[in-house]
Design a protein around this motif. Structure first.
Motif, short mmCIF file in Angstrom:
data_model
loop_
_atom_site.label_atom_id
_atom_site.label_comp_id
_atom_site.label_asym_id
_atom_site.label_seq_id
_atom_site.Cartn_x
_atom_site.Cartn_y
_atom_site.Cartn_z
N GLY A 209 -38.18 109.86 14.67
CA GLY A 209 -38.13 108.43 14.38
C GLY A 209 -38.56 107.60 15.57
N GLY A 210 -38.18 108.04 16.77
CA GLY A 210 -38.59 107.34 17.98
C GLY A 210 -40.09 107.41 18.21
N LEU A 211 -40.68 108.59 17.97
CA LEU A 211 -42.13 108.75 18.11
C LEU A 211 -42.87 107.87 17.11
CD1 LEU A 211 -42.33 112.63 18.60
CD2 LEU A 211 -42.74 110.88 20.34
N ASN A 212 -42.37 107.84 15.88
CA ASN A 212 -42.98 106.99 14.86
C ASN A 212 -42.90 105.52 15.25
OD1 ASN A 212 -43.67 109.15 13.22
ND2 ASN A 212 -41.75 109.08 12.07
N ILE A 214 -42.61 104.25 18.35
CA ILE A 214 -43.44 103.94 19.52
C ILE A 214 -44.92 103.88 19.16
CG2 ILE A 214 -44.21 104.82 21.76
CD1 ILE A 214 -41.40 106.04 22.09
N PHE A 215 -45.38 104.88 18.40
CA PHE A 215 -46.81 104.98 18.10
C PHE A 215 -47.19 104.32 16.77
CE2 PHE A 215 -45.91 108.65 20.89
CZ PHE A 215 -46.84 108.39 21.90
N GLU A 216 -46.19 103.74 16.10
CA GLU A 216 -46.42 103.04 14.83
C GLU A 216 -47.22 103.90 13.86
OE1 GLU A 216 -48.25 99.32 15.75
OE2 GLU A 216 -46.42 98.48 16.65
N THR A 217 -46.75 105.12 13.70
CA THR A 217 -47.40 106.06 12.79
C THR A 217 -46.33 106.75 11.96
OG1 THR A 217 -48.94 107.92 12.66
CG2 THR A 217 -47.36 107.92 14.49
#
Length: 501
Positions: A209-212, A214-217
């Motif tokens: 969820g954090g990666l999504n 940050i990278f808005e993906t």
């Protein structure tokens, strides 16, 4: 083939893996039916035994404080003149990384804000102080009392009575029937495995969820599986190296990064307000601890609130108590019972209170500045990343948090694998590396299977199901804790009298 032959020769290992494999197969083949059964049974457990969990938690805290402050607290885990094997800093880092870890990041903002917006009970204090107080309650003395109780009992059996590192060894002088003792060890292993798999599933989901965020993906299941593999591999390397080289170093690193993150938010927020909130909420928590622990009178938030929050937390702490408590016992050689119990109860609790005070108070002030709250911090997996967006160096903070989440999960996994290896390797303090390898692989497969099952059955929240399963599997353990405690106190008093005569 050699590994299968090795497993077959170890009765405890083969029975434990067999039961876990059978249950996993059952869930995979009958997912919906299993989910409904878990849901129904967990509600039944919480309805009929939820308050028993509360009373057990309160009793554990009072018992440990009583033993620590009594003459029994002078008993040393080891030889009389022996010094602690690990420094206070290293000891605290290891026990905290094993016992809490990623959870404080998962709930740092979301839980205090939820409690502020949904007050558990009517209080004369402000919603903000009440929110922090109740958060302290769910992460404070009771959780660490469950861990401390196991640490004390197992540590005494290990370093004073010179017994094996097995839960069954704590009652073997009273219960001599070997199948019953093996049943206790099997129950311990199963509870530990399910608790660990649930933690890995939740932690990797938050990282994803954090990666999504940050990278808005939209990184999907493949990314989550890669994270599980990375965490499991690093944990295996750590546990392969042992307590002093792998686990200790990673634990120290965890706490150091956590303190830096905490300090940054503290100095860039309203420090005076945070300190005042921390002091007031801590004081109120100490005053209200007993009535909150018993949920009596105006301190009763209602069965629905308790079911969703406190009963679940107590079940989770109970599920983690065996491996965390035994790991703490393993690293506590040379400490007195007083040092062990007061250290376990006070140091990590105060650290956790300050953590939630910093993040909670800062989040409250953000909401006040916004003038309205649209549930920005409502998602447990992304709330802390949303929070960091309001601060300078947001990207750096988010990346640091992801690294810390991975590191905390690693230290929880390596601690659990080490303890599971001690169980399956006949209770040895330094289990063979083949056992460490087997459990690392098994945990990797179990966590991956849960995530894949969740993807294959999107209509069912498998992670929620595993969490609810903890409530069921921790119940027999709760009853065992009562019996184990009575047996331990009786033996402790008996041994003390014998040494004085």
């Amino acid at each position: 083939m050699a590994i299968l032959k090795f497993i077959r020769k170890n009765i405890l290992l083969s029975i434990s893996i067999g039961i876990i494999f059978f249950l996993s197969l059952l869930v995979y083949c009958f997912t919906e039916e299993s989910y409904n059964t878990i849901e129904t049974t967990s509600i039944w457990v919480r309805n009929y035994f939820g308050y028993f969990y509360l009373y057990l938690g309160c009793g554990c805290v009072l018992l440990l404080i009583g033993i620590a402050l009594s003459p029994l607290g002078q008993i040393k885990l080891g030889k009389k003149n022996q010094k602690p094997v690990h420094s206070l800093w290293a000891w605290t880092a290891m026990l905290y990384s094993a016992g809490m870890g990623a959870g404080i990041l998962l709930r740092a903002v979301q839980e205090p804000v939820y409690m502020q917006q949904n007050a558990p009970f009517i209080s004369k204090n402000t919603p903000e102080i009440l929110a922090l107080e109740f958060t302290f309650y769910q992460w404070g003395f009771t959780a660490w009392a469950f861990y401390g109780l196991f640490a004390m009992v197992v540590g005494y059996a290990l370093f004073v009575k010179k017994k094996k590192v097995l839960v069954s060894s704590t009652i073997e002088d009273t219960i001599r029937y070997k199948p019953a003792r093996m049943g206790i060890d099997v129950m311990t292993i199963i509870t530990t495995v399910f608790g660990l798999i649930a933690a890995i599933g939740l932690g990797t989901t938050q990282i994803n969820g954090g990666l999504n965020h940050i990278f808005e993906t939209n990184f999907g299941i493949p990314t989550t599986l890669v994270l599980v593999i990375i965490i499991s591999c690093i944990a295996f390397i750590s546990v392969w190296m042992g307590v002093n080289k792998g686990i200790k170093i990673l634990s120290k690193l965890n706490i150091l990064i956590t303190l830096i993150l905490l300090a940054f938010i503290f100095v860039t927020s309203d420090m005076s307000n945070i300190l005042w909130s921390f002091g007031m909420a801590t004081l109120q928590y100490l005053i209200d601890f007993i009535p909150m622990s018993l949920a009596i009178g105006s301190y009763n938030p209602g069965i629905e609130f308790l079911t969703d929050w406190t009963f679940y937390y107590w079940a989770f702490w109970l599920a983690w108590a065996p491996f965390t408590g035994i790991f703490i016992a393993r690293i506590s050689k040379g400490r007195t019972l007083r040092q062990l119990l007061l250290g376990v109860l006070i140091i990590p609790s105060l650290g956790t209170f300050f953590w939630f005070s910093v993040f909670g108070s800062s989040a409250f002030q953000l909401i006040e500045a916004w003038g309205t709250y649209q549930n920005e911090f409502g998602n447990v997996f992304t709330s802390i990343f949303t929070f960091f967006e309001q601060y300078p160096l947001a990207t750096f903070l988010n990346v640091t948090t992801i690294v810390l989440l991975i590191s905390f999960l690693v230290t929880s996994v390596d601690s659990a694998v080490f303890v599971l290896s001690m169980f399956s390797d006949k209770g040895k303090k330094n289990p063979s590396k083949i056992h460490r390898l087997l459990w690392a692989i098994f945990i990797l497969l179990g966590a991956s299977a849960i995530i894949l099952l969740g993807d294959a059955k999107p209509e069912i929240d498998v992670l929620i199901a595993v969490q609810k399963l903890l409530i069921i599997t921790s119940l027999p353990f709760a009853f065992f804790m009562v019996a184990m405690t009575f047996i331990f106190i009786r033996e402790l008093i008996k041994d003390t009298k014998a040494s004085l005569s």
